[in-house]
Design an enzyme around this catalytic site. Structure first.
Site, PDB file in Angstrom:
ATOM      1  N   LYS A 191      11.049  29.014   9.718  1.00 20.47           N
ATOM      2  CA  LYS A 191      12.407  28.836   9.199  1.00 20.47           C
ATOM      3  C   LYS A 191      12.601  29.651   7.924  1.00 20.47           C
ATOM      4  O   LYS A 191      13.588  30.368   7.777  1.00 20.47           O
ATOM      5  CB  LYS A 191      12.692  27.348   8.938  1.00 20.47           C
ATOM      6  N   GLN A 214      11.082  18.600   6.780  1.00 23.69           N
ATOM      7  CA  GLN A 214      10.448  18.651   8.099  1.00 23.69           C
ATOM      8  C   GLN A 214       9.873  17.281   8.453  1.00 23.69           C
ATOM      9  O   GLN A 214       9.134  16.691   7.667  1.00 23.69           O
ATOM     10  CB  GLN A 214       9.342  19.722   8.087  1.00 23.69           C
ATOM     11  N   ASP A 217      20.342  20.068   8.525  1.00 29.45           N
ATOM     12  CA  ASP A 217      19.850  19.508   9.790  1.00 29.45           C
ATOM     13  C   ASP A 217      20.901  18.599  10.430  1.00 29.45           C
ATOM     14  O   ASP A 217      20.758  18.226  11.599  1.00 29.45           O
ATOM     15  CB  ASP A 217      18.563  18.698   9.542  1.00 29.45           C
TER      16      ASP A 217
END
Ligand code: NAD
Length: 279
Positions: A50, A94, A117
Site C-alpha cells: 500500500k 491493518q 478504509d
C-alpha cells in the site's frame, strides 16, 4: 461460449490513471499513513504494498510500525495525533491487531474524514443511507469491476455470499444503491444454491476454495470472486472458475480479478478524502 474474463489488472490500471490525473490538479501531495502493529507476515506484505503504490502514484505514503506488545491506549493516542496532522489525509490500520487491542476502539478513533478504509461507523452509516462517503476499498473495487462489463445493474437480482463487515455487507449496500434486488447469503442460509441460482450478479466472499459451483450459477450471470485461498500450494478463489466460466457471461479470475482493485481504490479514497477535507 465461455464467459468473458473481467481483467482486474486493467481496470485497476485505469483507476490509477484517474488518481494520477486528480493528483496533477492538486497543489499538495495527499498523505496516506498505513499503521501496522506487530509482525504478521501477511500484514507486512499488504502494508508495504500500500505504501509503495502510494509513492509510485505520487502520494505521500508512510508506514508506521509498532511493537506487537503495544498498549491499546498508546495506539489510540497515535491515531489521535494522526487525526490532528494536517498533512495526513488517509489513515488505515491493518487488521488483525494483537489481542490486547480492541479493533473496534481503534476504528472508532479514526477521524471519519480520514478513514480511507471506510470502516468507521459514521461512514458505514452513510453508505447504508446511500449518501456520499468513503466506501470500503474491496467492495468499491467489486463495483468498478461489475461496471466495467457495461451491464446495467438496476433491476437485476444479486446474490452476495458472505456477510462480513469488510466485504459482504458493504457490497450488498452498494448493489442496493445501484437498484439491484439484493439477497445476502451466509453460513445459516437455507437452500443457498437455490437462491444463488436466481441471481444475475453473484459476488462470492466466503473464504472457501471452489465453494461456488457451476450448478449454482444462472446462465449468463456475472460472477465476481473475492475469495483468496490456498489450494494445493496455489491461490484459488471461492468460485470453481473453470466450470463456472462455461455458464456465466462475465467472471473474475483469482489472481488478477478483485485483488488488484483493493489497493487502487485505496489510492482513490485517499485523494477523495484529501479533496473533501482540504477543499
Ligand atoms: P469472513 O471470514 O469475515 O466472512 C466470511 C463470510 O462467509 C461470513 O459472513 C460467513 O457467514 C460466510 N460463510 C462461511 N461459510 C459459509 C458457508 N458454508 N455458506 C455460506 N456462507 C458462508 O471473510 P471476509 O473478510 O469477508 O473475506 C472473504 C474472502 O475474501 C476471504 O477469502 C478473504 O481472503 C477474501 N478477501 C479478499 C480481498 C481482496 O482484496 N481481494 C479483500 C478482503 C477479503
Amino acid at each position: 461460449m465461455p464467459a468473458q474474463i473481467i481483467d482486474g489488472k486493467a481496470v485497476a490500471a485505469a483507476v490509477e490513471q484517474e488518481v494520477r490525473a486528480d493528483l496533477a490538479k492538486l497543489p499538495y501531495k495527499p498523505g496516506l499513513v498505513a499503521v501496522r502493529v506487530g509482525n504478521d507476515p501477511a500484514s507486512e506484505v499488504y502494508v508495504r504494498n500500500k505504501a509503495r503504490k502510494a509513492k509510485e502514484l505520487g502520494l505521500h505514503g508512510t508506514e508506521l510500525v509498532f511493537d506487537a506488545l503495544m498498549r491499546e491506549d498508546d495506539l489510540l493516542s497515535e491515531i489521535r495525533q494522526l487525526n490532528r496532522d494536517n498533512n495526513v489525509d488517509g489513515i488505515l490500520v491493518q487488521l488483525p491487531l494483537p489481542k490486547q487491542i480492541d479493533p473496534k476502539k481503534v476504528i472508532d478513533a479514526i477521524d471519519p474524514a480520514k478513514d480511507v478504509d471506510g470502516f468507521h461507523p459514521i461512514n458505514v452509516g452513510l453508505l447504508h443511507l446511500g449518501r456520499p462517503t468513503l466506501v470500503p476499498c474491496t467492495p468499491a473495487g467489486v463495483m468498478r469491476l461489475i461496471g466495467s462489463t457495461g451491464v446495467e445493474i438496476a433491476g437485476k437480482r444479486a446474490a452476495v455470499i458472505g456477510r462480513s463487515d469488510i466485504v459482504g455487507k458493504p457490497v450488498a449496500a452498494l448493489l442496493l444503491r445501484e437498484n439491484a434486488t439484493v439477497t445476502i447469503c451466509h453460513s445459516r442460509t437455507r437452500d443457498l444454491p437455490g437462491i444463488v441460482r436466481e441471481a444475475d450478479i453473484v459476488v462470492a466472499a466466503i473464504g472457501k476454495p471452489r465453494f461456488v459451483t457451476a450448478e449454482m450459477i444462472k446462465r449468463d450471470a456475472i460472477v465476481i470472486d473475492v475469495g483468496i485461498n490456498r489450494l494445493d500450494g496455489k491461490l484459488a478463489g471461492d468460485v470453481d472458475f473453470d466450470r463456472v466460466r462455461e455458464v456465466a457471461s462475465w467472471i473474475t479470475p483469482v489472481p488478477g480479478g478483485v485483488g488488484p482493485m483493493t489497493i487502487a481504490m485505496l489510492m482513490k479514497n485517499t485523494v477523495t478524502a484529501a479533496q473533501k477535507r482540504r477543499g
